[in-house]
Design an enzyme around this catalytic site. Structure first.
Site, PDB file in Angstrom:
ATOM      1  CG  HIS A  58      -5.736  -1.858   8.759  1.00 21.25           C
ATOM      2  ND1 HIS A  58      -5.824  -0.622   9.356  1.00 21.25           N
ATOM      3  CD2 HIS A  58      -4.403  -2.155   8.762  1.00 21.25           C
ATOM      4  CE1 HIS A  58      -4.629  -0.206   9.692  1.00 21.25           C
ATOM      5  NE2 HIS A  58      -3.738  -1.117   9.347  1.00 21.25           N
TER       6      HIS A  58
ATOM      7  CG  ASP B 184      -0.308  -0.539   2.482  1.00 19.68           C
ATOM      8  OD1 ASP B 184       0.932  -0.487   2.578  1.00 19.68           O
ATOM      9  OD2 ASP B 184      -1.031  -0.995   3.377  1.00 19.68           O
TER      10      ASP B 184
ATOM     11  CD  GLU C 164      -8.492   1.386   7.833  1.00 18.58           C
ATOM     12  OE1 GLU C 164      -8.516   0.401   8.600  1.00 18.58           O
ATOM     13  OE2 GLU C 164      -7.820   2.412   8.076  1.00 18.58           O
TER      14      GLU C 164
HETATM   15  C1  F6R Z   1       1.476  -1.559   6.027  1.00 10.26           C
HETATM   16  C2  F6R Z   1       0.179  -2.191   6.153  1.00 10.26           C
HETATM   17  C3  F6R Z   1      -0.606  -2.136   7.426  1.00 10.26           C
HETATM   18  C4  F6R Z   1       0.238  -2.351   8.665  1.00 10.26           C
HETATM   19  C5  F6R Z   1      -0.614  -2.187   9.904  1.00 10.26           C
HETATM   20  C6  F6R Z   1       0.179  -2.383  11.175  1.00 10.26           C
HETATM   21  O1  F6R Z   1       1.977  -1.758   4.720  1.00 10.26           O
HETATM   22  O2  F6R Z   1      -0.276  -2.724   5.201  1.00 10.26           O
HETATM   23  O3  F6R Z   1      -1.605  -3.118   7.374  1.00 10.26           O
HETATM   24  O4  F6R Z   1       0.815  -3.623   8.616  1.00 10.26           O
HETATM   25  O5  F6R Z   1      -1.177  -0.911   9.908  1.00 10.26           O
HETATM   26  O6  F6R Z   1       1.101  -1.346  11.303  1.00 10.26           O
HETATM   27  P1  F6R Z   1       2.322  -1.456  12.324  1.00 10.26           P
HETATM   28  O7  F6R Z   1       3.149  -2.584  11.857  1.00 10.26           O
HETATM   29  O8  F6R Z   1       3.049  -0.151  12.195  1.00 10.26           O
HETATM   30  O9  F6R Z   1       1.724  -1.686  13.655  1.00 10.26           O
END
Ligand code: F6R
Length: 255
Positions: free
Chosen positions: A133, A64, A138
């Protein structure tokens, strides 16, 4: 059922995931990796860097990107992937794709075409948001969705505010691989660390499959590995069984 491995800490999880990638690349030097951003995959990239593999033929696709942030902004996922993945692993920029290049109207379809042209993703690293997500799909995302523009929840914007000066600086929109896209990867490796992920992780692994908890789509996939630390795994009802399965894992069985 997903294979759930509860590990003492995130570094141990990073080493296991990096080991799975090493095995894949040994078998298939031109493997296609799906890479994630955020804090969760960082131990994987660190462990992978230490392995000093020949990755000269792999391709990588990010999940993303924010929409509305210049690609050269330090927190754009183009920048993050360059800093955390491309540079430390010694990859050529052309080996690594991040969605959102070119005119935004065409970016989603272009990205789907590029993944397909590369032969699909062999191993997809995933984190999970506190709202459940994966990618930036979402709650409410179709389980069949493809790469498209989405609107981030306020919860996700607050969670990601730590990377920005203020929550108001976190973009409201993103482009993300869809849940249908992610499901086509041949092996999903979902990582989660810390108590703040425990509810979302338990719901994704053990709750009903529902668009309201997008991470639950992993239950429809035939090959899923879930790597968690004790805190993120603390709300799993079947934790004892997962520990038992892993402790008795036959030597011949890979992750
Ligand atoms: C990032 C992504 C998101 C993150 C998620 C968790 O490319 O796709 O799904 O994996 O928001 O974020 P962190 O790892 O920062 O807790």
């Amino acid at each position: 059922m997903a294979e759930v491995v509860i590990l003492p800490d995130r570094e141990a999880a990073g080493m296991l995931a990096a080991g799975a990638i090493a095995e894949l690349v040994a078998r298939k030097p031109d493997a296609v990796l799906g890479v994630a951003t955020g804090s969760t995959p960082l131990p994987v990239y660190r462990a992978l860097t230490r392995l000093r593999l020949d990755l000269s033929r792999i391709r990588a696709f990010a999940l993303d990107e924010y929409v509305g942030l210049p690609l050269e902004h330090p927190q754009s996922y183009h920048s993050v992937i360059e800093r955390e993945v491309t540079a430390p692993l010694g990859l050529e920029p052309a080996q690594v794709a991040v969605p959102g290049d070119g005119p935004i109207e065409a970016a989603s379809e272009d990205y789907e075409r590029a993944i397909a042209a590369a032969g699909g993703v062999d191993l997809q690293l995933l984190g999970i948001g506190t709202d459940g997500h994966i990618g930036f799909n979402e709650p409410g995302s179709s389980l069949a969705s493809r790469t498209r523009i989405k609107t981030l929840t306020e919860q996700t914007r607050r969670d990601n505010a730590r990377f920005f000066a203020a929550v108001d600086d976190v973009p409201r929109h993103c482009i993300t691989q869809g849940l249908g896209t992610i499901r086509e990867a041949r092996h999903l490796v979902l990582l989660a660390f810390g108590d703040e992920k425990a509810d979302a992780l338990a719901a994704a692994v053990e709750g009903p499959v529902t668009a309201s908890l997008p991470g639950s789509v992993i239950q429809l996939h035939p090959r899923v590995t879930v790597l968690v630390d004790e805190a993120a795994g603390s709300r799993l009802v079947h934790a004892d069984y997962y520990r038992y399965v892993y402790a008795n894992k036959p030597d011949w069985q890979r992750l």
